[in-house]
Design a protein around this motif. Structure first.
Motif, mmCIF file in Angstrom:
data_model
loop_
_atom_site.group_PDB
_atom_site.id
_atom_site.type_symbol
_atom_site.label_atom_id
_atom_site.label_comp_id
_atom_site.label_asym_id
_atom_site.label_seq_id
_atom_site.Cartn_x
_atom_site.Cartn_y
_atom_site.Cartn_z
ATOM 1 N N CYS A 1 -3.016 -6.299 19.382
ATOM 2 C CA CYS A 1 -1.966 -5.543 18.688
ATOM 3 C C CYS A 1 -2.432 -4.124 18.386
ATOM 4 O O CYS A 1 -3.629 -3.835 18.383
ATOM 5 C CB CYS A 1 -1.545 -6.240 17.401
ATOM 6 N N THR A 2 -1.472 -3.253 18.150
ATOM 7 C CA THR A 2 -1.798 -1.906 17.675
ATOM 8 C C THR A 2 -1.147 -1.701 16.312
ATOM 9 O O THR A 2 -0.082 -2.260 16.021
ATOM 10 C CB THR A 2 -1.295 -0.802 18.629
ATOM 11 N N THR A 3 -1.823 -0.907 15.495
ATOM 12 C CA THR A 3 -1.286 -0.527 14.191
ATOM 13 C C THR A 3 -1.141 0.982 14.169
ATOM 14 O O THR A 3 -2.057 1.707 14.578
ATOM 15 C CB THR A 3 -2.235 -0.956 13.054
ATOM 16 N N VAL A 4 0.020 1.451 13.715
ATOM 17 C CA VAL A 4 0.245 2.885 13.479
ATOM 18 C C VAL A 4 0.445 3.042 11.978
ATOM 19 O O VAL A 4 1.460 2.595 11.425
ATOM 20 C CB VAL A 4 1.486 3.396 14.245
ATOM 21 N N LEU A 5 -0.565 3.623 11.324
ATOM 22 C CA LEU A 5 -0.553 3.794 9.869
ATOM 23 C C LEU A 5 -0.241 5.261 9.598
ATOM 24 O O LEU A 5 -1.022 6.146 9.967
ATOM 25 C CB LEU A 5 -1.922 3.363 9.320
ATOM 26 N N HIS A 6 0.908 5.499 9.013
ATOM 27 C CA HIS A 6 1.403 6.874 8.864
ATOM 28 C C HIS A 6 0.649 7.615 7.759
ATOM 29 O O HIS A 6 0.088 6.992 6.870
ATOM 30 C CB HIS A 6 2.915 6.849 8.625
#
Ligand code: PAN
Ligand code: ZN
Length: 181
Positions: free
Chosen positions: A68-73
């Motif tokens: 999975c990938t996480t995009v943490l703003h």
């Protein structure tokens, strides 16, 4: 399960194909941040997206690996940087590998018997989360913090223990003007 390939955009974290996309907004993070009033205010002001997780689901079984990938703003609640909820794996003796893709952040880790660790993650950093270590990421930069993770199919996520106990360290922005005379 047949072999498959996924395409990952290292800059945005886009993972194609993906079978699930989980969004966490500020309102999903009740109790996580020190400044409850700032959290309520942000919810009223449009409840911004804190992070999203794109995942390619495989059976949640021993032997499988979940990607999975996480995009943490970027952002803060009060002076506390945007972060993930953080979790132990339900099956405690399962580890995980994180690979930093873009942006910059911190990985906070702890164990149930008082162990603590923290490491910066940037593009190219591979961080190893050993079995039994809870993990949370924090975006300390001004751009999205994007990372890829691989973990065992049977791991599961235990959020409740962190909701009760929190992490020992909070990562705060230095307020504008602080330290200036
Ligand atoms: C990661 C995390 C992801 C979001 O894929 O699940 O970064 O964080 P939370 O699950 O704490 O909301 C991972 O560690 N999976 O096991
Ligand atoms: Zn995990």
């Amino acid at each position: 399960m047949d072999p498959f390939v996924l395409m990952l955009d290292w800059r945005t974290g886009a993972l194609e194909p993906h079978t699930s996309r989980t969004e966490r907004h500020v309102s999903d993070m009740q109790g996580a941040y020190a400044d409850q009033a700032a959290l309520s205010q942000l919810v009223e002001q449009g409840d911004p997206l804190v992070y999203e997780v794109l995942q390619y689901d495989v059976p949640e079984e021993v032997g499988q690996l979940i990607c999975c990938t996480t995009v943490l703003h970027p952002g803060t609640v009060g002076d506390e940087y945007f972060m993930t909820k953080g979790h132990y794996h339900v099956v405690r003796d399962t580890g995980e590998v994180y690979l930093g893709l873009s942006g910059n952040g911190q990985l906070l880790l702890m164990t149930e018997d008082g162990g603590e660790a923290a490491t910066p993650i940037g593009p190219g950093t591979i961080a190893y989360v050993p079995p039994c270590w809870a993990h949370r990421t924090v975006n300390t930069g001004e751009d999205p913090f994007v990372f890829f993770a691989v973990y065992p199919g049977q791991a599961g996520h235990d959020y409740g223990t962190i909701e009760q106990a929190g992490f020992p360290k909070r990562v705060m922005r230095t307020p504008p003007g602080a330290g200036l005379q």
